[in-house]
Structures are given as C-alpha cells and as structure tokens.
Write a protein that holds these residues in place. Structure first.
Motif, PDB file in Angstrom:
ATOM      1  N   TYR A   1       0.852  -1.185   0.000  1.00  0.00           N
ATOM      2  CA  TYR A   1       0.000   0.000   0.000  1.00  0.00           C
ATOM      3  C   TYR A   1       0.893   1.242   0.000  1.00  0.00           C
ATOM      4  O   TYR A   1       1.756   1.392   0.871  1.00  0.00           O
ATOM      5  CB  TYR A   1      -0.911   0.021   1.225  1.00  0.00           C
ATOM      6  CG  TYR A   1      -1.962  -1.063   1.208  1.00  0.00           C
ATOM      7  CD1 TYR A   1      -3.213  -0.836   0.650  1.00  0.00           C
ATOM      8  CD2 TYR A   1      -1.699  -2.323   1.742  1.00  0.00           C
ATOM      9  CE1 TYR A   1      -4.185  -1.830   0.626  1.00  0.00           C
ATOM     10  CE2 TYR A   1      -2.657  -3.328   1.719  1.00  0.00           C
ATOM     11  CZ  TYR A   1      -3.894  -3.069   1.163  1.00  0.00           C
ATOM     12  OH  TYR A   1      -4.844  -4.059   1.137  1.00  0.00           O
TER      13      TYR A   1
ATOM     14  N   ARG B   1       1.199   5.671  -0.764  1.00  0.00           N
ATOM     15  CA  ARG B   1       0.448   6.926  -0.655  1.00  0.00           C
ATOM     16  C   ARG B   1       1.338   8.078  -1.114  1.00  0.00           C
ATOM     17  O   ARG B   1       2.549   8.066  -0.889  1.00  0.00           O
ATOM     18  CB  ARG B   1       0.015   7.142   0.795  1.00  0.00           C
ATOM     19  CG  ARG B   1      -0.751   8.435   1.058  1.00  0.00           C
ATOM     20  CD  ARG B   1      -0.858   8.676   2.557  1.00  0.00           C
ATOM     21  NE  ARG B   1      -1.535   7.580   3.230  1.00  0.00           N
ATOM     22  CZ  ARG B   1      -2.846   7.552   3.461  1.00  0.00           C
ATOM     23  NH1 ARG B   1      -3.600   8.567   3.068  1.00  0.00           N
ATOM     24  NH2 ARG B   1      -3.392   6.528   4.086  1.00  0.00           N
TER      25      ARG B   1
ATOM     26  N   GLN C   1      -3.470   7.504  -3.269  1.00  0.00           N
ATOM     27  CA  GLN C   1      -3.446   6.373  -2.347  1.00  0.00           C
ATOM     28  C   GLN C   1      -3.921   5.137  -3.097  1.00  0.00           C
ATOM     29  O   GLN C   1      -5.034   5.098  -3.608  1.00  0.00           O
ATOM     30  CB  GLN C   1      -4.351   6.645  -1.146  1.00  0.00           C
ATOM     31  CG  GLN C   1      -4.333   5.538  -0.104  1.00  0.00           C
ATOM     32  CD  GLN C   1      -5.179   5.886   1.107  1.00  0.00           C
ATOM     33  OE1 GLN C   1      -5.719   6.984   1.210  1.00  0.00           O
ATOM     34  NE2 GLN C   1      -5.292   4.952   2.032  1.00  0.00           N
TER      35      GLN C   1
ATOM     36  N   ARG D   1      -3.241   0.592  -3.981  1.00  0.00           N
ATOM     37  CA  ARG D   1      -2.722  -0.724  -3.612  1.00  0.00           C
ATOM     38  C   ARG D   1      -1.973  -1.290  -4.809  1.00  0.00           C
ATOM     39  O   ARG D   1      -2.453  -1.245  -5.932  1.00  0.00           O
ATOM     40  CB  ARG D   1      -3.880  -1.640  -3.226  1.00  0.00           C
ATOM     41  CG  ARG D   1      -3.479  -3.065  -2.889  1.00  0.00           C
ATOM     42  CD  ARG D   1      -4.691  -3.886  -2.489  1.00  0.00           C
ATOM     43  NE  ARG D   1      -5.668  -3.966  -3.563  1.00  0.00           N
ATOM     44  CZ  ARG D   1      -6.731  -4.764  -3.551  1.00  0.00           C
ATOM     45  NH1 ARG D   1      -6.972  -5.518  -2.500  1.00  0.00           N
ATOM     46  NH2 ARG D   1      -7.568  -4.787  -4.561  1.00  0.00           N
TER      47      ARG D   1
END
Length: 325
Positions: free
Chosen positions: A133, A135, A161, A163
């Motif tokens: 993950y 950001r 943001q 994945r």
C-alpha cells in the motif's frame, strides 16, 4: 446491600454559554505583479494572531474536514476559507476569502512562484499476500500524479493512495521500486514537474509466510503454488489454464482442499478491475467474467491476471495466473 442507603448528593448545575468567535480579515485579495498568485496570509489581521487566536487554517471549503489549501502563500483565483484556532482548541466560524488574479506585464507563471512538489511513502506491505500500500502527497502547483513500479505489477487505483499487487518479478527479486511523478505543469514553458522514489524490500527473515503455512514453488508443476501447512498437506493452485473447450485444463481447478473448507476466489485484470468473484468457489471458472462492470458472461481476453484465494480455515494466497486459450 441490605437496607443501607447513602445520603443524597448535592445538586450541581453546569451552564454552557455559546460563543461565536469571528476572525477579522480582508475578504478580497489580488495578486501583486509580476506574480500570478496571491498570498492568503495577507487576509489575516496580524493584531489578532498571538492574542485570542493562536493559529489559523486555510481550507478549500467552509468546513474543517475539507481539504487544506496546499500552498496558502501562492493561491490561484478562487474562493478559500480561513479558520482561526484559539489556545484552548476552539475554532472560529469560517471566513470566505475571494482571490482575483489581474493580468500583469512580464508576469511570472504560477508554477514558477509555486513549484510542484510530490512526496511518496509506503503505508504498509505484505509480501506473503503480494500487496504493498502506497500513498502520495502533492504540493505547490502539482495537481495530478502517476505511479510506476520497477516490476510490472498492478496498481488497483489511479489516485494518490493505492494498492500495488506484486508481480512475479517483484517476488523473485524481493524488492520493488516505486516512482510517483508529477507532469510538467506548463508543457514547454519554464516550469518543471516533480518526482519522488522509494523502494519496498522484503525482510531477509520473510519466507513468504501465509497466516497458516508457507508458500513454495513445486518444481514438478512449472511454478504452480503449493501451500504447505503444518501437517504436510498442501493446496495446489495452478499457474494458469486454457478454457478453449478441448477438455484439457478448461477450468481453473484448485486441488487438495479439504471437503469442509470453503474457497473464496477473486480475480483482477491488469488494470486492477475485478473480473470474477465467487464466495463459494467450486472449480468451475471457465475464463468468463461474472462482474457487471466488465460485461457479465463475456469471455476474458488471453493474458495475465491476479488472483486472491481465501480459504475458510484462514489460509490466503495471492499470485498471478495466465489465461491462454
């Protein structure tokens, strides 16, 4: 207990007086040539700061949870909102500030006085499940950014943001580099974009552990995943299948699953869109999509897909598969 009773307590009265804090300020601002931006801090009455108001916030909308103004010192034309904050944590009512930008001779582009900036970071990662993950945060004149990786995995979202689903190359290397890029805001003009890079590394102690076992590569199955639990029993997940109707590997078949264990299967395409999901999978996927967004019942094109298998006994597996007719 019994007949014991306490004496009655004395009444206590609490009164709350509502107060409305205001923030005296200049409600209209213009740029100062040759700059094509305005400084929102000029809207604040300097005599108030340090007295009853100790700090202030610049927001894009008239409520505290709205987005911050990225660069209050270089605001473009528009309406912004200022909140003051007292030492005891109270906030003033929002005050609107309108910014007007007048034309200037020999003007300086906003992206020169307010250069684009970008910062990338890793929120969390789980190599056993094949997920990282990430950001990003933009500043200055930056408005949009795009992610890239060194290993060819999939980003499931195009936003800041997102994945990232690890590719086989990422897994083999044990590392993947990410780049977050802001394009040049004025094309061929004097301004430049911005980039930030970071690298996710699997710890040496990590052995691709799942929550209830470990993943290894079965040399006899050309890279298929065999999940071995503590009892030595394994779940066999093929690396691909060929749903062409010839009776050979026409279904995606997961083997060696105990009969009382329920399989949940999710499959995503290279753009991160889910193309198949079944909460009680029975080895019957034939390469068609069952998702409305991708055309229910349509045959999926040949290519590489990412899957997640979750078993009701707690084991989870995430890898890539090849669909080739």
């Amino acid at each position: 207990m019994g007949n014991c009773r306490s004496d009655s307590s004395l009444a206590r009265y609490v009164s709350v007086n509502a107060t409305t804090l205001s923030l005296p300020q200049q409600t209209e601002l213009t740029n100062r040539c040759p700059f094509q931006t305005a400084d929102l801090t000029r809207s604040i009455d300097s005599q108030i700061i340090g007295n009853s108001i100790t700090s202030y916030l610049f927001k894009k909308e008239a409520f505290l949870s709205s987005d911050d103004v990225q660069s209050p010192g270089a605001a473009l034309a528009g309406v912004y909102y200022v909140f003051g904050r007292t030492a005891d944590g109270c906030y003033t009512e929002p005050m609107a500030v309108t910014v007007r930008i007048d034309a200037c001779q020999n003007s300086i582009s906003p992206c020169m006085s307010n250069p684009a900036t970008v910062v990338a970071r890793i929120d969390s990662m789980n190599w056993s499940k094949g997920v990282v993950y990430v950001r990003g945060k933009l500043g200055g004149s930056a408005e949009r950014a795009s992610w890239q990786s060194s290993g060819g995995g999939l980003f499931t979202d195009t936003g800041l943001q997102t994945r990232y689903l690890l590719s086989e190359i990422d897994r083999q290397r044990g590392t993947v580099a990410f780049t977050l890029t802001v394009a040049d805001p004025d094309g061929t003009g004097p301004c430049v974009g911005a980039t930030d890079q970071l690298t996710a590394v699997r710890a040496e102690s990590s052995r691709l552990l799942t929550e209830a076992g470990k993943q290894i590569t079965d040399k006899l199955t050309s890279g298929a995943v065999v999940a071995v639990d503590e009892s030595g029993e394994g779940v066999f997940i093929p690396e691909g299948f060929s749903p062409n109707g010839d009776g050979i590997h026409d279904r995606f078949v997961i083997q060696r699953v105990p009969p009382d264990v329920v399989i949940r299967l999710e499959v995503y395409n290279r753009w991160g869109h889910r193309v198949y999901m079944n909460n009680a999978y029975e080895n019957d996927w034939d390469g068609t999509t069952n998702q409305v967004s991708t055309g229910t019942g349509q045959s999926l094109p040949d290519g590489t897909y990412y899957y997640q298998v979750r078993l009701s006994d707690g084991r989870e597996f995430a890898r890539f598969l090849t669909l080739a007719r």
